[in-house]
Write a protein that holds these residues in place. Structure first.
Motif, mmCIF file in Angstrom:
data_model
loop_
_atom_site.group_PDB
_atom_site.id
_atom_site.type_symbol
_atom_site.label_atom_id
_atom_site.label_comp_id
_atom_site.label_asym_id
_atom_site.label_seq_id
_atom_site.Cartn_x
_atom_site.Cartn_y
_atom_site.Cartn_z
ATOM 1 N N LEU A 18 0.844 -1.195 0.000
ATOM 2 C CA LEU A 18 0.000 0.000 0.000
ATOM 3 C C LEU A 18 0.878 1.244 0.000
ATOM 4 O O LEU A 18 1.736 1.399 0.872
ATOM 5 N N ASP A 19 0.623 2.140 -0.965
ATOM 6 C CA ASP A 19 1.331 3.413 -0.908
ATOM 7 C C ASP A 19 0.698 4.258 0.197
ATOM 8 O O ASP A 19 -0.314 3.867 0.800
ATOM 9 N N ASN A 20 1.273 5.399 0.488
ATOM 10 C CA ASN A 20 0.796 6.217 1.601
ATOM 11 C C ASN A 20 -0.663 6.630 1.437
ATOM 12 O O ASN A 20 -1.427 6.613 2.406
ATOM 13 N N ASP A 21 -1.058 6.994 0.204
ATOM 14 C CA ASP A 21 -2.449 7.410 -0.022
ATOM 15 C C ASP A 21 -3.424 6.255 0.209
ATOM 16 O O ASP A 21 -4.473 6.438 0.829
ATOM 17 N N SER A 22 -3.069 5.074 -0.278
ATOM 18 C CA SER A 22 -3.940 3.906 -0.091
ATOM 19 C C SER A 22 -4.031 3.520 1.380
ATOM 20 O O SER A 22 -5.093 3.139 1.872
ATOM 21 N N PHE A 23 -2.924 3.631 2.088
ATOM 22 C CA PHE A 23 -2.928 3.312 3.515
ATOM 23 C C PHE A 23 -3.793 4.300 4.275
ATOM 24 O O PHE A 23 -4.556 3.919 5.165
ATOM 25 N N LYS A 24 -3.738 5.567 3.893
ATOM 26 C CA LYS A 24 -4.589 6.576 4.524
ATOM 27 C C LYS A 24 -6.062 6.263 4.262
ATOM 28 O O LYS A 24 -6.897 6.386 5.162
ATOM 29 N N GLU A 25 -6.382 5.847 3.027
ATOM 30 C CA GLU A 25 -7.760 5.466 2.698
ATOM 31 C C GLU A 25 -8.229 4.306 3.574
ATOM 32 O O GLU A 25 -9.361 4.298 4.060
ATOM 33 N N LEU A 26 -7.362 3.326 3.769
ATOM 34 C CA LEU A 26 -7.692 2.183 4.614
ATOM 35 C C LEU A 26 -7.953 2.638 6.047
ATOM 36 O O LEU A 26 -8.946 2.248 6.665
ATOM 37 N N GLN A 27 -7.090 3.478 6.575
ATOM 38 C CA GLN A 27 -7.283 3.969 7.935
ATOM 39 C C GLN A 27 -8.593 4.747 8.058
ATOM 40 O O GLN A 27 -9.340 4.570 9.032
ATOM 41 N N GLU A 28 -8.885 5.601 7.085
ATOM 42 C CA GLU A 28 -10.136 6.368 7.122
ATOM 43 C C GLU A 28 -11.346 5.448 7.051
ATOM 44 O O GLU A 28 -12.349 5.674 7.729
ATOM 45 N N HIS A 29 -11.250 4.397 6.242
ATOM 46 C CA HIS A 29 -12.336 3.418 6.155
ATOM 47 C C HIS A 29 -12.558 2.756 7.514
ATOM 48 O O HIS A 29 -13.702 2.582 7.949
ATOM 49 N N LEU A 30 -11.486 2.393 8.181
ATOM 50 C CA LEU A 30 -11.608 1.745 9.490
ATOM 51 C C LEU A 30 -12.197 2.681 10.536
ATOM 52 O O LEU A 30 -12.973 2.258 11.391
ATOM 53 N N ILE A 31 -11.846 3.958 10.465
ATOM 54 C CA ILE A 31 -12.413 4.937 11.392
ATOM 55 C C ILE A 31 -13.913 5.080 11.157
ATOM 56 O O ILE A 31 -14.697 5.104 12.102
ATOM 57 N N ASP A 32 -14.307 5.151 9.881
ATOM 58 C CA ASP A 32 -15.714 5.351 9.535
ATOM 59 C C ASP A 32 -16.550 4.081 9.685
ATOM 60 O O ASP A 32 -17.768 4.158 9.830
ATOM 61 N N ASN A 33 -15.924 2.916 9.624
ATOM 62 C CA ASN A 33 -16.633 1.630 9.647
ATOM 63 C C ASN A 33 -15.980 0.707 10.672
ATOM 64 O O ASN A 33 -15.330 -0.278 10.325
ATOM 65 N N GLN A 34 -16.145 1.043 11.926
ATOM 66 C CA GLN A 34 -15.434 0.333 12.992
ATOM 67 C C GLN A 34 -15.836 -1.127 13.138
ATOM 68 O O GLN A 34 -15.108 -1.913 13.729
ATOM 69 N N GLU A 35 -16.948 -1.506 12.567
ATOM 70 C CA GLU A 35 -17.387 -2.904 12.629
ATOM 71 C C GLU A 35 -17.071 -3.656 11.344
ATOM 72 O O GLU A 35 -17.541 -4.772 11.141
ATOM 73 N N ALA A 36 -16.272 -3.057 10.470
ATOM 74 C CA ALA A 36 -15.939 -3.684 9.188
ATOM 75 C C ALA A 36 -15.144 -4.963 9.411
ATOM 76 O O ALA A 36 -14.331 -5.054 10.329
ATOM 77 N N GLY A 37 -15.396 -5.932 8.570
ATOM 78 C CA GLY A 37 -14.633 -7.173 8.613
ATOM 79 C C GLY A 37 -15.183 -8.180 9.599
ATOM 80 O O GLY A 37 -16.046 -7.889 10.423
ATOM 81 N N ALA A 38 -14.647 -9.369 9.478
ATOM 82 C CA ALA A 38 -15.067 -10.471 10.349
ATOM 83 C C ALA A 38 -14.197 -10.501 11.603
ATOM 84 O O ALA A 38 -12.990 -10.291 11.531
ATOM 85 N N THR A 39 -14.837 -10.762 12.727
ATOM 86 C CA THR A 39 -14.087 -10.898 13.976
ATOM 87 C C THR A 39 -13.355 -12.235 13.970
ATOM 88 O O THR A 39 -13.915 -13.266 13.617
ATOM 89 N N ILE A 40 -12.099 -12.196 14.365
ATOM 90 C CA ILE A 40 -11.283 -13.409 14.431
ATOM 91 C C ILE A 40 -11.469 -14.020 15.815
ATOM 92 O O ILE A 40 -11.255 -13.349 16.832
#
Length: 58
Positions: A18-40
């Protein structure tokens, strides 16, 4: 406020995937969607998500 904790192994290889911009997008997605993904199971709430990289198909 959110704090992202990055394991050293992740931090060392993150730029390979991930380049810096893509990593920032991922972080912003996680902030906005805190329940995203499956719980391990048995991790105390860790989650895993799939994140499409630019120009990499799916």
């Amino acid at each position: 406020m959110f704090t992202f904790i990055k394991l050293k192994s992740f931090a060392n290889r993150r730029a390979d995937f991930l380049d810096n911009d893509s990593f920032k997008e991922l972080q912003e997605h996680l902030i906005d969607n805190q329940e995203a993904g499956a719980t391990i199971a048995n991790t105390g709430g860790f989650r895993k998500i799939r994140w499409a990289r630019k120009g990499m198909g799916k």
